[in-house]
Design a protein around this motif. Structure first.
Motif, PDB file in Angstrom:
ATOM      1  N   SER A   5     -17.190  45.100 -62.708  1.00 38.15           N
ATOM      2  CA  SER A   5     -16.065  44.229 -63.024  1.00 38.15           C
ATOM      3  C   SER A   5     -14.827  45.103 -63.171  1.00 38.15           C
ATOM      4  O   SER A   5     -14.915  46.285 -63.486  1.00 38.15           O
ATOM      5  N   GLY A   6     -13.678  44.519 -62.924  1.00 36.25           N
ATOM      6  CA  GLY A   6     -12.445  45.283 -63.060  1.00 36.25           C
ATOM      7  C   GLY A   6     -11.280  44.528 -62.486  1.00 36.25           C
ATOM      8  O   GLY A   6     -11.319  43.299 -62.383  1.00 36.25           O
ATOM      9  N   PHE A   7     -10.242  45.274 -62.120  1.00 40.39           N
ATOM     10  CA  PHE A   7      -9.103  44.624 -61.479  1.00 40.39           C
ATOM     11  C   PHE A   7      -8.488  45.555 -60.447  1.00 40.39           C
ATOM     12  O   PHE A   7      -8.621  46.776 -60.545  1.00 40.39           O
ATOM     13  N   ASP A   8      -7.864  44.962 -59.433  1.00 44.20           N
ATOM     14  CA  ASP A   8      -7.190  45.717 -58.388  1.00 44.20           C
ATOM     15  C   ASP A   8      -5.685  45.480 -58.452  1.00 44.20           C
ATOM     16  O   ASP A   8      -5.240  44.437 -58.932  1.00 44.20           O
ATOM     17  N   MET A   9      -4.925  46.430 -57.964  1.00 46.62           N
ATOM     18  CA  MET A   9      -3.463  46.286 -57.884  1.00 46.62           C
ATOM     19  C   MET A   9      -3.113  45.869 -56.456  1.00 46.62           C
ATOM     20  O   MET A   9      -3.330  46.617 -55.512  1.00 46.62           O
ATOM     21  N   VAL A  10      -2.605  44.650 -56.328  1.00 45.64           N
ATOM     22  CA  VAL A  10      -2.334  44.107 -54.997  1.00 45.64           C
ATOM     23  C   VAL A  10      -0.949  43.441 -54.952  1.00 45.64           C
ATOM     24  O   VAL A  10      -0.719  42.491 -55.690  1.00 45.64           O
ATOM     25  N   ILE A 100      -1.882  41.948 -60.519  1.00 43.66           N
ATOM     26  CA  ILE A 100      -3.187  42.378 -61.046  1.00 43.66           C
ATOM     27  C   ILE A 100      -4.237  41.343 -60.654  1.00 43.66           C
ATOM     28  O   ILE A 100      -4.144  40.179 -61.025  1.00 43.66           O
ATOM     29  N   ARG A 101      -5.234  41.770 -59.888  1.00 43.89           N
ATOM     30  CA  ARG A 101      -6.282  40.858 -59.416  1.00 43.89           C
ATOM     31  C   ARG A 101      -7.601  41.156 -60.109  1.00 43.89           C
ATOM     32  O   ARG A 101      -8.323  42.064 -59.707  1.00 43.89           O
ATOM     33  N   PRO A 102      -7.946  40.371 -61.138  1.00 43.89           N
ATOM     34  CA  PRO A 102      -9.221  40.603 -61.817  1.00 43.89           C
ATOM     35  C   PRO A 102     -10.382  40.166 -60.925  1.00 43.89           C
ATOM     36  O   PRO A 102     -10.247  39.214 -60.162  1.00 43.89           O
ATOM     37  N   TRP A 103     -11.505  40.851 -61.041  1.00 45.13           N
ATOM     38  CA  TRP A 103     -12.707  40.421 -60.313  1.00 45.13           C
ATOM     39  C   TRP A 103     -13.919  40.756 -61.159  1.00 45.13           C
ATOM     40  O   TRP A 103     -13.860  41.623 -62.041  1.00 45.13           O
ATOM     41  N   ASN A 104     -14.995  40.069 -60.897  1.00 50.02           N
ATOM     42  CA  ASN A 104     -16.200  40.244 -61.690  1.00 50.02           C
ATOM     43  C   ASN A 104     -17.398  39.795 -60.866  1.00 50.02           C
ATOM     44  O   ASN A 104     -17.533  38.623 -60.548  1.00 50.02           O
ATOM     45  N   GLU A 105     -18.238  40.737 -60.512  1.00 49.92           N
ATOM     46  CA  GLU A 105     -19.369  40.412 -59.639  1.00 49.92           C
ATOM     47  C   GLU A 105     -20.342  39.425 -60.285  1.00 49.92           C
ATOM     48  O   GLU A 105     -21.034  38.703 -59.582  1.00 49.92           O
ATOM     49  N   LEU A 106     -20.375  39.423 -61.619  1.00 53.74           N
ATOM     50  CA  LEU A 106     -21.268  38.477 -62.305  1.00 53.74           C
ATOM     51  C   LEU A 106     -20.911  37.046 -61.926  1.00 53.74           C
ATOM     52  O   LEU A 106     -21.753  36.158 -61.930  1.00 53.74           O
ATOM     53  N   PHE A 107     -19.638  36.824 -61.645  1.00 54.68           N
ATOM     54  CA  PHE A 107     -19.186  35.474 -61.293  1.00 54.68           C
ATOM     55  C   PHE A 107     -18.859  35.346 -59.806  1.00 54.68           C
ATOM     56  O   PHE A 107     -18.098  34.483 -59.395  1.00 54.68           O
TER      57      PHE A 107
END
Ligand SMILES: [Zn+2]
Length: 479
Positions: A5-10, A100-107
């Protein structure tokens, strides 16, 4: 294994001054927040979080793509890495907003960048590596925020100077001062081009108050008076900060730097504006363009808020201290409800268009959403929101270019360019960028990034057909 999980800068940050300063401000916030936390170490190259997979933040923002770690498993739980991910993400959002693009593989929400791209970038910049494994490979998705539409933010009253051939400053009943057209002003005309009295990065009221005081000292007396006569929606101990908050226009989309203007700060709001404000980063000035024909005697109006009525009125009340009674807001309830429905549709379509997965797997649907959006915008605003049209055409350009379709991409870039000229002027750096892409769509970094299923040459557009047939071809409409 485990879930990341984390976030990317886009899009990723540039090395430009503004991005650099924002990154520094963000790092300052991180350092303060974790000043007493021994798991967080500030080194010469990175700020390292000794938790989970040891995510890090480089000192230079243009080197940053992703902040993440595995968040499942004993190590993750023991070191509390999930909290770091969440907190750093919030700190980043406060500075960079939608970038800031949050993402989380759990979801099942995946990162924006491919892992191999992230690793290669870290290696290139010799950053302290985290023991990341390289799981699935994702495409590098093009960013529709490459060219964002400036978010209108505004203000109220002062003295005027500059070119007054086109307008005059007048008292407007119930709204302080405003700008009124002296002559008929055709759509696309640049009405005002103005350098700021000063610019300032937004900060907490006490420090902002102090910083404004410093700026004011450098201004001649008449300019100081102009500033002090501006409306203040946040009176109290830090009056200068209140005036700034009420009146500053952001220097570019999403910028935390705001500019104060003698004349432009006098322009009032309408939910159906007839003018558009834009910050020209290269020239360091703000422009106002007519977005429809404005008749002599009409007030020149820009929009401070685009939301459906309830959210819009709240924003206008809380940020600017007035209840809007413009031509839209003074309509009967039924008409306002119809407008709210359209504005909700606009937000929905905008989201659909911006969905990178759909853009990749079902580009025709994304393109259809662009087509629908044009109609809703037209119904709601009567074609006066040229900046939104410019962005929409740019979205359509990106959809086509990512699938190798130079012919349509070039037409959409051309339409986006024409709209930019009308609302920002030929000399705007964004206008020039789109112009270059119109001439050569392959210059866009995501050219054929998704597929080549729509492959075409730039000149492969239909010739000698009527507008209707051309549109059918352009939007891939059947029938
Ligand atoms: Zn209104």
């Amino acid at each position: 294994m485990g879930a990341d999980s984390g976030f990317d800068m886009v899009p990723r940050l540039s090395q430009g001054n503004q991005d650099r300063r924002e990154w520094e401000r963000f790092l300052e916030g991180v350092k303060q927040y974790y000043a007493d936390d021994e798991q967080v170490e500030v080194g010469p190259r990175v700020i390292q979080f000794k938790a989970g997979e040891w995510p890090s933040l480089p000192m230079e923002g243009h080197k940053f793509l992703r902040f993440s770690s595995k968040i499942t498993g004993a190590t993750a739980a023991k070191t509390g890495v999930e909290n770091y991910i969440r907190e750093v993400q919030e700190l980043a959002k406060a500075v960079f907003g939608g970038r800031i693009r949050p993402w989380n593989e759990l979801f099942d929400v995946w990162g924006f960048y491919r892992w191999d791209f992230v690793h290669a970038t870290m290696k290139l910049h010799n950053l302290v590596g985290t023991p990341l494994e390289s799981p699935a490979v994702w495409l590098v998705l093009p960013s529709r925020k490459d060219i964002a539409t400036p978010e209108p933010i505004p203000l109220t009253s002062v003295n005027n100077q500059g070119n007054t051939d086109l307008y005059e400053v007048m008292a407007i009943p119930g709204r302080g001062k405003g700008l009124v057209a002296k002559v008929d002003i055709p759509k696309g005309t640049q009405i005002i081009c103005e350098k700021p009295l000063f610019t300032l990065r937004s900060s907490a009221p006490p420090s902002m108050h102090h910083l404004v005081a410093e700026k004011l000292k450098l201004l001649p007396n008449d300019k100081q008076r102009e500033f002090l006569s501006l409306h203040n929606n946040f009176p109290g101990q830090y009056a200068f900060a209140g005036i700034m908050r009420t009146n500053a226009l952001p220097c570019g989309p999403g910028s935390s730097v705001g500019g104060i203007y003698s004349t432009i700060c006098l322009i009032n709001h309408s939910c159906i504006p007839n003018a558009h404000n834009n910050w020209n980063e290269e020239a360091q000035h703000e422009t106002i363009h007519a977005t429809r024909n404005i008749l002599a005697g009409e007030e020149i109006l820009i929009s401070y808020a685009n939301e459906p009525s309830q959210a819009r009125q709240r924003k206008l009340r809380e940020s600017f201290g007035f209840q809007c009674s413009c031509e839209l807001c003074s309509q009967p309830l039924q008409a306002i409800q119809a407008s709210d429905k359209r504005r909700a549709d606009i937000e929905q379509l905008d989201e659909t268009i911006g969905n990178p997965v759909a853009m990749m797997s079902s580009p025709q649907k994304s393109l259809a959403a662009c087509h629908d959006l044009i109609h809703v915008l037209d119904q709601e605003y009567g074609g006066t929101v040229i900046a939104l049209l410019a962005r929409l055409y740019y979205d359509a350009f990106q959809i086509c270019v990512a699938h190798g379709d130079q012919a349509r991409a070039s037409v959409f870039a051309e339409r986006s360019y024409m709209s930019r000229v009308e609302c920002e002027g030929e000399d705007s750096p964004v206008t020039q960028k789109v112009k270059g892409l119109m001439r050569d769509p392959t210059k866009h970094p995501s050219f054929s990034a998704y597929s080549t299923r729509w492959r075409s040459t730039r000149t492969a557009r239909p010739r000698n057909v009527d507008a209707n047939s051309f549109d059918k071809w352009l939007w891939k409409l059947s029938g």
